[in-house]
Design an enzyme around this catalytic site. Structure first.
Site, short mmCIF file in Angstrom:
data_model
loop_
_atom_site.label_atom_id
_atom_site.label_comp_id
_atom_site.label_asym_id
_atom_site.label_seq_id
_atom_site.Cartn_x
_atom_site.Cartn_y
_atom_site.Cartn_z
N ASP A 1 6.66 9.95 20.66
CA ASP A 1 5.57 9.46 19.81
C ASP A 1 5.69 7.95 19.62
O ASP A 1 4.68 7.24 19.59
CB ASP A 1 5.63 10.13 18.43
CG ASP A 1 4.97 11.49 18.41
OD1 ASP A 1 4.24 11.80 19.35
OD2 ASP A 1 5.21 12.24 17.45
N LYS B 1 -5.57 -4.38 0.75
CA LYS B 1 -6.19 -3.97 2.00
C LYS B 1 -7.06 -5.09 2.55
O LYS B 1 -7.52 -5.97 1.81
CB LYS B 1 -7.10 -2.75 1.79
CG LYS B 1 -6.41 -1.42 1.59
CD LYS B 1 -7.44 -0.31 1.55
CE LYS B 1 -6.80 1.07 1.53
NZ LYS B 1 -7.83 2.14 1.60
N ARG C 1 0.26 7.99 7.64
CA ARG C 1 -1.17 8.10 7.35
C ARG C 1 -1.96 6.85 7.75
O ARG C 1 -3.16 6.78 7.51
CB ARG C 1 -1.40 8.39 5.86
CG ARG C 1 -1.25 9.86 5.54
CD ARG C 1 -2.07 10.26 4.31
NE ARG C 1 -1.70 9.51 3.12
CZ ARG C 1 -1.77 10.02 1.88
NH1 ARG C 1 -2.18 11.27 1.71
NH2 ARG C 1 -1.45 9.29 0.84
N LYS C 2 -1.29 5.89 8.37
CA LYS C 2 -1.99 4.67 8.79
C LYS C 2 -1.77 4.42 10.29
O LYS C 2 -1.49 3.30 10.72
CB LYS C 2 -1.50 3.47 7.95
CG LYS C 2 -2.01 3.52 6.52
CD LYS C 2 -3.52 3.28 6.46
CE LYS C 2 -4.07 3.39 5.05
NZ LYS C 2 -4.24 4.80 4.62
N GLU D 1 10.52 11.51 6.97
CA GLU D 1 9.25 11.23 6.31
C GLU D 1 9.52 10.81 4.87
O GLU D 1 10.53 11.19 4.27
CB GLU D 1 8.36 12.48 6.30
CG GLU D 1 8.28 13.25 7.62
CD GLU D 1 7.47 12.55 8.66
OE1 GLU D 1 6.64 11.68 8.30
OE2 GLU D 1 7.65 12.84 9.85
N GLU E 1 14.91 15.27 9.20
CA GLU E 1 16.13 15.63 9.92
C GLU E 1 16.86 14.36 10.33
O GLU E 1 16.24 13.36 10.70
CB GLU E 1 15.81 16.45 11.18
CG GLU E 1 15.09 17.77 10.92
CD GLU E 1 13.61 17.59 10.68
OE1 GLU E 1 13.10 18.14 9.68
OE2 GLU E 1 12.96 16.88 11.48
N PHE F 1 -8.91 -4.33 -9.64
CA PHE F 1 -7.88 -3.58 -8.92
C PHE F 1 -6.54 -3.87 -9.60
O PHE F 1 -5.69 -4.55 -9.05
CB PHE F 1 -7.87 -4.01 -7.45
CG PHE F 1 -6.97 -3.21 -6.53
CD1 PHE F 1 -6.16 -2.18 -6.99
CD2 PHE F 1 -6.95 -3.49 -5.16
CE1 PHE F 1 -5.34 -1.47 -6.12
CE2 PHE F 1 -6.15 -2.79 -4.29
CZ PHE F 1 -5.33 -1.78 -4.76
N LYS G 1 12.13 10.09 20.31
CA LYS G 1 10.81 10.64 20.01
C LYS G 1 9.75 9.83 20.76
O LYS G 1 9.51 8.66 20.46
CB LYS G 1 10.53 10.60 18.51
CG LYS G 1 11.49 11.41 17.66
CD LYS G 1 11.31 12.90 17.88
CE LYS G 1 12.14 13.71 16.90
NZ LYS G 1 12.00 15.17 17.13
N ASP H 1 -2.39 5.96 -6.29
CA ASP H 1 -2.66 6.73 -5.08
C ASP H 1 -1.35 7.20 -4.47
O ASP H 1 -0.41 6.40 -4.34
CB ASP H 1 -3.42 5.83 -4.08
CG ASP H 1 -3.95 6.59 -2.88
OD1 ASP H 1 -3.94 7.83 -2.91
OD2 ASP H 1 -4.37 5.93 -1.91
N ALA H 2 -1.28 8.45 -4.08
CA ALA H 2 -0.08 8.96 -3.42
C ALA H 2 0.10 8.31 -2.05
O ALA H 2 -0.87 7.90 -1.41
CB ALA H 2 -0.18 10.48 -3.26
N ASP I 1 0.91 4.23 1.34
CA ASP I 1 1.24 4.81 2.65
C ASP I 1 2.16 3.89 3.44
O ASP I 1 3.12 4.35 4.08
CB ASP I 1 -0.04 5.08 3.45
CG ASP I 1 -0.90 6.16 2.86
OD1 ASP I 1 -0.35 7.06 2.20
OD2 ASP I 1 -2.13 6.12 3.04
N LYS I 2 1.86 2.60 3.42
CA LYS I 2 2.67 1.67 4.20
C LYS I 2 4.05 1.50 3.59
O LYS I 2 5.05 1.33 4.31
CB LYS I 2 1.92 0.33 4.28
CG LYS I 2 2.45 -0.64 5.31
CD LYS I 2 2.71 -0.04 6.67
CE LYS I 2 1.52 0.54 7.37
NZ LYS I 2 1.90 1.20 8.65
N LYS J 1 11.03 7.60 13.10
CA LYS J 1 11.42 8.33 14.31
C LYS J 1 12.28 7.46 15.22
O LYS J 1 11.89 6.34 15.54
CB LYS J 1 10.18 8.80 15.06
CG LYS J 1 9.31 9.78 14.28
CD LYS J 1 8.05 10.15 15.05
CE LYS J 1 7.18 11.09 14.23
NZ LYS J 1 5.91 11.42 14.91
N HIS K 1 0.86 -1.19 0.00
CA HIS K 1 0.00 0.00 0.00
C HIS K 1 0.90 1.24 0.00
O HIS K 1 1.90 1.28 0.72
CB HIS K 1 -0.90 -0.02 1.24
CG HIS K 1 -1.87 1.10 1.29
ND1 HIS K 1 -1.51 2.38 1.68
CD2 HIS K 1 -3.20 1.15 1.02
CE1 HIS K 1 -2.58 3.16 1.63
NE2 HIS K 1 -3.61 2.44 1.22
#
Length: 391
Positions: free
Chosen positions: A276, A170, A249-250, A45, A58, A235, A274, A243-244, A19-20, A270, A17
Site C-alpha cells: 500500500d 484546511k 481518512r485523507k 492505526e 500490529e 472556527f 506493505k 471532530d473525530a 485525521d492528519k 505501515k 486536522h
C-alpha cells in the site's frame, strides 16, 4: 453558445486536522520502531476524539516503543499545547491495543518462508502513481497549491506571524484549465483556519489573504478569483473536540488531490513491506521519471499485487494520449529499469529508515526532500536514451 470551463479542485489539511494528526502519530510510532530495528513490521492505526487517543494494530520489533510518550510528543510538536484547542498533549489519555503481526502474514513477507519463498507483498491490492508536467514538481497544480497553502498556514501559526491561529485548518484550490489541459488561473481559493475566540472575521480574512493566500497563489490570482476564508464565519472549536480523527481518512490529500485514480490503501503507520505504501511510492517514482524524460506529458501507472507473491500480477500504463512512443515500449522500459517487487522497491528507494513522520502532512509526493527518494528523476536520461529521444 457559452464556453464551458473545466475546473479541477483539490484540498489539503494542516497537521492539526484530527485525521492528519492521527496519520502523524501512526508514522511517528513507525519511525521509532524502525529507528531501533529497521526490520520492524508495523501496521498501526490511530483514532482520536475529545481528550483521548487510541492506538491499535500490529507490531513485531526487536526494539521497545514507548507508545504513550511517542503519541504525546507528536501531539506537542503539532501544537496542541492547550486543552481549549481541542486536545492537550500532557493530559490526554492514550489507550494502546497492539499485538504481534499475524504469523500467516509474516511468512508471506519473509525471505525464504511462505508458499513462494521470496519476499512477497504484505497485502493484495492495486497502487497508482501519477505525474504530469504542469508544475516543476511534476504534480497537478491544484494539489500543489493546496499543500503549499496548508503549510504556509501552519508556518504562520508556528512562527507567530499570525498570533491567534490554532492548529486545525484546511485549504482548497480550484484551477481553471484551457481546452488543451493547461492551467490558466485560480477560480476559487478556500482557507479555513482555527483561531482564538474574539477575533473578528474581517481581521482573519485580511490576515489570511495577505499573509497566506497571496504569497502562495499570487501568480494564479486574477480579478475574478473568488476567496472564501472561514466561510462559516468562525472556527474556534477545532481539533478532536470538534471532530473525530482516524488514520487513513485523507488518502486523496496524501496523493494527487483527486487527479488520477487511487487504489484505496492508506500509507501512514505501515512499514515498507506493505505495498500500500512502498509500491505507491515506486509507481510515483516511475511515473515521474517517465514525464521528466519527456516521453509523456502525463502518466499514470498501476501495479497490482497478491499477498505473499513477489512479482506484481499486473502493470498498467496510461499516458492519456500524451505519450511520444507506444505504451508497450514504455512498459518494456519500466520492466527493465525499475524496481517492481517488494524487496527491490525497498532496497532501491532505501525505505527501511525512520523517515515517515514527515511524509504524513502536506503530501507524500511533489516535495523536495532528499529522504523522499521516490521523487528523484535519476532515470530520466536513461529512459530518454532508450526511447530514442533527444534531450
Amino acid at each position: 453558445m457559452s464556453k464551458r470551463r473545466r475546473i479541477i479542485s483539490s484540498e489539503s489539511v494542516t497537521e492539526g486536522h484530527p485525521d492528519k494528526m492521527c496519520d502523524i502519530i501512526s508514522d511517528a510510532i513507525l519511525d521509532e520502531a524502525l529507528r531501533q530495528d529497521k526490520y520492524s513490521r508495523v501496521a498501526v492505526e490511530t483514532s482520536t476524539k475529545n481528550g483521548g487517543v487510541m492506538v491499535f494494530g500490529e507490531m513485531t520489533t526487536k526494539g521497545y516503543v514507548d507508545i504513550p510518550s511517542v503519541v504525546r510528543d507528536a501531539i506537542k510538536d503539532i501544537g496542541y499545547t492547550d486543552s481549549s484547542y481541542g486536545i492537550e498533549w500532557e493530559t490526554c489519555s492514550v489507550w494502546v491495543q497492539i499485538t504481534a503481526q499475524s504469523p500467516d502474514i509474516s511468512q508471506g513477507v519473509s525471505e525464504g518462508k511462505g508458499l513462494h519463498k521470496k519476499q512477497g507483498a504484505g497485502d493484495q491490492g492495486m497502487m497508482y502513481g501519477f505525474a504530469c508536467n504542469e508544475t516543476k514538481e511534476l504534480m497537478p497544480l491544484p494539489i500543489t497549491l493546496a499543500h503549499k497553502l496548508a503549510k504556509k498556514l501552519s508556518d504562520a501559526r508556528k512562527n507567530g506571524d499570525i498570533s491567534y491561529l490554532r492548529p486545525d485548518g484546511k485549504s482548497q484550490v480550484s484551477i481553471e484549465y484551457d481546452k488543451n489541459g493547461k492551467p490558466l488561473r485560480a477560480d476559487t481559493i478556500v482557507v479555513s483556519t482555527q483561531h482564538d475566540g474574539m477575533i473578528s472575521h474581517d481581521r482573519i480574512r485580511k490576515d489570511i489573504l495577505e499573509g497566506v493566500i497571496k504569497p502562495v497563489c499570487n501568480k494564479w490570482i486574477d480579478k475574478d478569483t473568488i476567496f472564501h476564508v472561514n466561510p462559516t464565519g468562525a472556527f474556534v472549536r477545532g481539533g478532536p473536540y470538534a471532530d473525530a480523527g482516524l488514520t487513513g481518512r485523507k488518502i486523496i490529500v496524501d496523493t494527487y488531490g483527486g487527479v488520477g485514480r487511487h487504489g484505496g490503501g492508506a500509507f501512514s503507520g505501515k512499514d515498507p513491506t506493505k505495498v500500500d505504501r512502498s509500491a505507491a511510492y515506486a509507481v510515483r517514482y516511475i511515473a515521474k521519471n517517465i514525464v521528466a524524460a519527456g516521453i509523456a506529458d502525463k502518466c499514470e501507472i498501476q501495479l497490482a499485487f497478491a499477498i505473499g507473491v513477489a512479482e506484481p500480477v499486473s502493470i498498467n500504463i496510461d499516458c492519456f494520449g500524451t505519450n511520444k512512443i507506444p505504451i508497450y515500449k514504455i512498459e518494456d522500459i519500466v520492466r527493465e529499469f525499475f524496481p517492481l517487487t517488494p524487496s527491490e522497491i525497498i532496497r532501491h528507494l532505501d525505505l527501511r529508515r525512520p523517515i515517515f513522520k514527515k511524509t504524513a502532512a502536506y503530501g507524500h509526493f511533489g516535495r523536495n526532500d532528499p529522504d523522499f527518494t521516490w521523487e528523484k528523476t535519476d532515470k530520466a536520461d536513461l529512459i530518454r536514451k532508450e526511447a530514442g529521444l533527444k534531450k
